[in-house]
Design a protein around this motif. Structure first.
Motif, PDB file in Angstrom:
ATOM      1  N   LEU A  99     -52.902  98.956 -13.148  1.00  0.00           N
ATOM      2  CA  LEU A  99     -53.982  98.303 -12.566  1.00  0.00           C
ATOM      3  C   LEU A  99     -54.745  97.416 -13.335  1.00  0.00           C
ATOM      4  CD1 LEU A  99     -55.168  99.053  -9.011  1.00  0.00           C
ATOM      5  CD2 LEU A  99     -53.477  97.059 -10.042  1.00  0.00           C
ATOM      6  N   LEU A 100     -55.595  97.902 -14.870  1.00  0.00           N
ATOM      7  CA  LEU A 100     -56.053  97.467 -16.048  1.00  0.00           C
ATOM      8  C   LEU A 100     -55.650  96.810 -17.161  1.00  0.00           C
ATOM      9  CD1 LEU A 100     -58.311 100.544 -16.860  1.00  0.00           C
ATOM     10  CD2 LEU A 100     -59.011  98.362 -15.633  1.00  0.00           C
ATOM     11  N   ALA A 143     -53.546 108.975  -9.424  1.00  0.00           N
ATOM     12  CA  ALA A 143     -54.378 107.734  -9.625  1.00  0.00           C
ATOM     13  C   ALA A 143     -54.727 107.100 -10.760  1.00  0.00           C
ATOM     14  CB  ALA A 143     -56.402 108.429  -9.031  1.00  0.00           C
ATOM     15  N   LEU A 144     -54.835 107.809 -11.706  1.00  0.00           N
ATOM     16  CA  LEU A 144     -54.804 107.863 -12.894  1.00  0.00           C
ATOM     17  C   LEU A 144     -53.639 106.667 -13.726  1.00  0.00           C
ATOM     18  CD1 LEU A 144     -56.200 111.027 -15.307  1.00  0.00           C
ATOM     19  CD2 LEU A 144     -57.304 108.750 -14.833  1.00  0.00           C
ATOM     20  N   ASP A 145     -52.749 106.290 -13.299  1.00  0.00           N
ATOM     21  CA  ASP A 145     -51.671 105.923 -13.694  1.00  0.00           C
ATOM     22  C   ASP A 145     -51.581 104.487 -13.245  1.00  0.00           C
ATOM     23  OD1 ASP A 145     -50.402 107.899 -15.111  1.00  0.00           O
ATOM     24  OD2 ASP A 145     -49.177 108.664 -13.760  1.00  0.00           O
ATOM     25  N   GLN A 146     -52.060 104.385 -11.283  1.00  0.00           N
ATOM     26  CA  GLN A 146     -52.655 103.743 -11.269  1.00  0.00           C
ATOM     27  C   GLN A 146     -53.721 102.241 -11.406  1.00  0.00           C
ATOM     28  OE1 GLN A 146     -49.849 102.125  -9.215  1.00  0.00           O
ATOM     29  NE2 GLN A 146     -51.518 100.592  -8.005  1.00  0.00           N
ATOM     30  N   THR A 147     -54.813 103.224 -12.412  1.00  0.00           N
ATOM     31  CA  THR A 147     -55.637 102.621 -12.441  1.00  0.00           C
ATOM     32  C   THR A 147     -55.734 102.078 -14.076  1.00  0.00           C
ATOM     33  OG1 THR A 147     -57.091 103.920 -11.327  1.00  0.00           O
ATOM     34  CG2 THR A 147     -57.924 102.430 -13.332  1.00  0.00           C
ATOM     35  N   TYR A 148     -54.452 102.946 -15.170  1.00  0.00           N
ATOM     36  CA  TYR A 148     -54.149 102.176 -16.185  1.00  0.00           C
ATOM     37  C   TYR A 148     -53.034 100.772 -15.603  1.00  0.00           C
ATOM     38  CZ  TYR A 148     -55.185 106.513 -18.270  1.00  0.00           C
ATOM     39  OH  TYR A 148     -55.518 107.875 -18.423  1.00  0.00           O
ATOM     40  N   LEU A 194     -59.721  96.410  -5.700  1.00  0.00           N
ATOM     41  CA  LEU A 194     -58.907  96.498  -5.400  1.00  0.00           C
ATOM     42  C   LEU A 194     -58.520  98.088  -4.263  1.00  0.00           C
ATOM     43  CD1 LEU A 194     -56.416  94.902  -8.176  1.00  0.00           C
ATOM     44  CD2 LEU A 194     -56.097  94.662  -5.577  1.00  0.00           C
ATOM     45  N   GLY A 195     -59.773  99.387  -5.858  1.00  0.00           N
ATOM     46  CA  GLY A 195     -59.867 100.764  -4.993  1.00  0.00           C
ATOM     47  C   GLY A 195     -60.021 100.865  -4.068  1.00  0.00           C
ATOM     48  N   TYR A 196     -61.303  99.856  -3.666  1.00  0.00           N
ATOM     49  CA  TYR A 196     -61.709 100.346  -1.638  1.00  0.00           C
ATOM     50  C   TYR A 196     -60.946  99.801  -0.174  1.00  0.00           C
ATOM     51  CZ  TYR A 196     -65.852 101.644   0.951  1.00  0.00           C
ATOM     52  OH  TYR A 196     -65.740 101.634   2.297  1.00  0.00           O
TER      53      TYR A 196
END
Length: 402
Positions: A277-278, A270-275, A357-359
Motif C-alpha cells: 500500500l505504501l 500485515a507487513l507485506d500488505q502495508t509495504y 485503509l487499515g481501519y
C-alpha cells in the motif's frame, strides 16, 4: 543450528503459500462475516494434507513427540515433523488463521495425541480429527486448577465437568479432554482423554461469538457422567508426584512453537500488505537510506520487521529442538511469548500506518489485527509464558514462583 530453511521443505512451503493465496485469501472475508459457517472449500484441501502427512506419523497440525523426534541413534541433526508443521502453518496463516484452524483432521488435539500417546493409541487415534479441551470457567492459564474429573469404573473412566473455548469443538471427530484422576493429588493427577464425538454424556452447549478467527468454531462442552474407555487415556495412567503432569504439559512444548508460527504468518501478511500500500501511494520501502533520512513510516516498519525476524528465529529454534529430542520448554515459551506479542504489535501498527485503509473492510488489515489477539492468549497467555521462562531461568518450581 543452521538458520536457513531446509531445502526438503521447499515444496511444502510453496504449496502452503499457494493455498494461502489462492484458497484462503479469496474466502477470508466471507467466513469472517459468516461466523460458525463451515468452510466447505477446505474439504478438498484436507485430503491433500492427508496425503502430505502420510507416513510422517504426526497425524495432523500437531507437532511430533519429543521422545520420538530425534534420530534413532540419538545423534545427527534432524528437521522433522515439528519444523514442517511450523513452516507450513506460518504460510497458511499468511492467508487466514481461522481457516488454518478449521482444516479437517488437523486439530490442536492431534498435538496431544502425537506428544504422549503410545504406539497402539497412535495407530488407532492418529488419523482422528481431535480438538483440545483444557480451559474451564474457573481454570484458564493455570492448567493445574482443572476441576473436570475422571473416575475409574472398571474398564472405563467417567468424566464430569465443563470445558470452554474449545477450538473446533463442534466440528472435530473427537476432543482431547484434560481431567483430574484425583483432585486431592494436585497437578500430578491431571491426564488427557480422547472422547469421541457422539459419546453419551458429552454435549456441545454453545458456540462462542468472537473478536477474531471467526471461521473457526469455538465451543463450550459439558461432560455429564461421560463414559470413556480406559484405553483412551493418553500416556501413563499412574499418578506420579515426581513427574507431575509433565506428559500433559509436553503437549504445550509441541504446540506453543506452532502457535508462534501462526503469529509470525499473520504478522508477515500485515507487513507485506502495508509495504504494498505504501508503494502504491508513492512511499516505497528502501533499506538503503540512513535512518534519519527515512520517513516515519519507513523507520517504523523496519523496526517492526526486526522484531518479526527475532520472533521467527526463536520459533524455528524451539521447533528444531523438539525435532532433535532436546527439552524445549523454555524455548517454546520464549517463542510463544515473543511471537504472540509481536504478531499483535505488528498487525495493530500496520492498521495505524495505513489509516482509513487499515481501519476499513476495504483491506484485510483490520481483520488480521482482530485475529492476531488470540495468538497471544491461547496455548498460554503472555503472562504465563513469562512466568514459565522465569521459572526455567531461575530453577524454581511452580510452588516456589507463582
Amino acid at each position: 543450528m543452521n538458520l536457513e530453511i531446509p531445502h526438503k521443505f521447499t515444496p511444502l512451503i510453496n504449496q502452503a503459500q499457494q493455498v494461502a493465496r489462492e484458497v484462503f485469501r479469496p474466502i477470508s472475508r466471507k467466513y469472517d462475516r459468516a461466523e460458525h459457517a463451515y468452510p466447505r472449500e477446505l474439504d478438498m484441501f484436507a485430503s491433500i494434507m492427508d496425503g502430505m502427512n502420510e507416513g510422517s506419523g504426526d497425524g495432523g497440525a500437531g507437532a511430533g513427540s519429543l521422545a520420538r523426534a530425534g534420530d534413532e541413534d540419538g545423534s545427527g541433526n534432524r528437521n522433522g515433523t515439528n519444523m514442517k508443521t511450523v513452516l507450513g502453518l506460518t504460510e497458511l496463516c499468511w492467508g487466514d488463521v481461522g481457516l488454518a484452524l478449521s482444516i479437517p483432521r488437523q486439530g490442536l488435539g492431534n498435538s496431544a495425541i502425537a506428544a504422549v500417546a503410545n504406539e497402539e493409541q497412535l495407530a488407532r487415534l492418529g488419523k482422528t480429527w481431535a480438538a483440545m479441551a483444557i480451559t474451564e470457567p474457573g481454570a484458564g492459564s493455570d492448567s493445574a486448577s482443572i476441576r473436570t474429573t475422571a473416575t475409574r469404573d472398571g474398564d472405563d473412566y467417567i468424566i464430569n465437568g465443563e470445558k470452554i473455548y474449545v477450538t473446533a469443538g463442534e466440528r472435530a471427530d473427537a476432543v482431547v479432554v484434560w481431567a483430574s484422576l484425583d483432585r486431592s493429588r494436585g497437578r500430578a493427577a491431571i491426564k488427557s482423554f480422547v472422547v469421541e464425538k457422539g459419546t453419551p454424556g458429552m454435549t456441545v452447549e454453545r458456540l462462542e461469538k468472537k473478536l477474531g478467527i471467526r471461521a473457526s468454531d469455538t465451543a463450550a462442552i459439558r461432560f455429564d457422567n461421560c463414559r470413556v474407555p480406559a484405553a483412551n487415556l493418553l500416556g501413563d495412567p499412574e499418578i506420579s508426584v515426581d513427574k507431575g503432569f509433565a506428559g500433559a504439559m509436553q503437549t504445550f512444548d509441541n504446540t506453543r512453537p506452532v502457535v508462534a508460527g501462526m503469529a509470525i504468518g499473520i504478522a508477515r501478511a500485515a507487513l507485506d500488505q502495508t509495504y504494498a500500500l505504501l508503494e502504491k501511494y508513492g512511499q516505497p520501502l528502501t533499506y538503503r537510506a540512513q535512518t534519519w533520512t527515512q520517513t516515519a513510516a519507513e523507520r517504523e516498519l523496519q523496526l517492526l520487521e526486526a522484531e518479526w525476524d527475532a520472533a521467527r528465529l526463536l520459533t524455528l529454534k524451539a521447533a528444531w529442538m523438539a525435532d532433535n529430542g532436546l527439552p524445549n520448554s523454555r524455548e517454546a515459551s520464549m517463542a510463544k511469548a515473543k511471537a504472540g506479542r509481536v504478531g499483535n504489535q505488528v498487525t495493530l501498527r500496520c492498521v495505524e500506518l495505513c489509516g482509513s485503509l487499515g481501519y476499513s473492510e476495504v483491506e484485510l488489515l483490520e481483520k488480521w489485527a482482530r485475529d492476531s489477539k488470540i495468538l497471544d492468549i491461547f496455548e498460554g497467555t503472555q503472562q504465563i509464558q513469562l512466568l514459565i521462562i522465569a521459572r526455567r531461568l531461575l530453577g524454581k518450581s511452580s510452588a516456589e514462583l507463582k
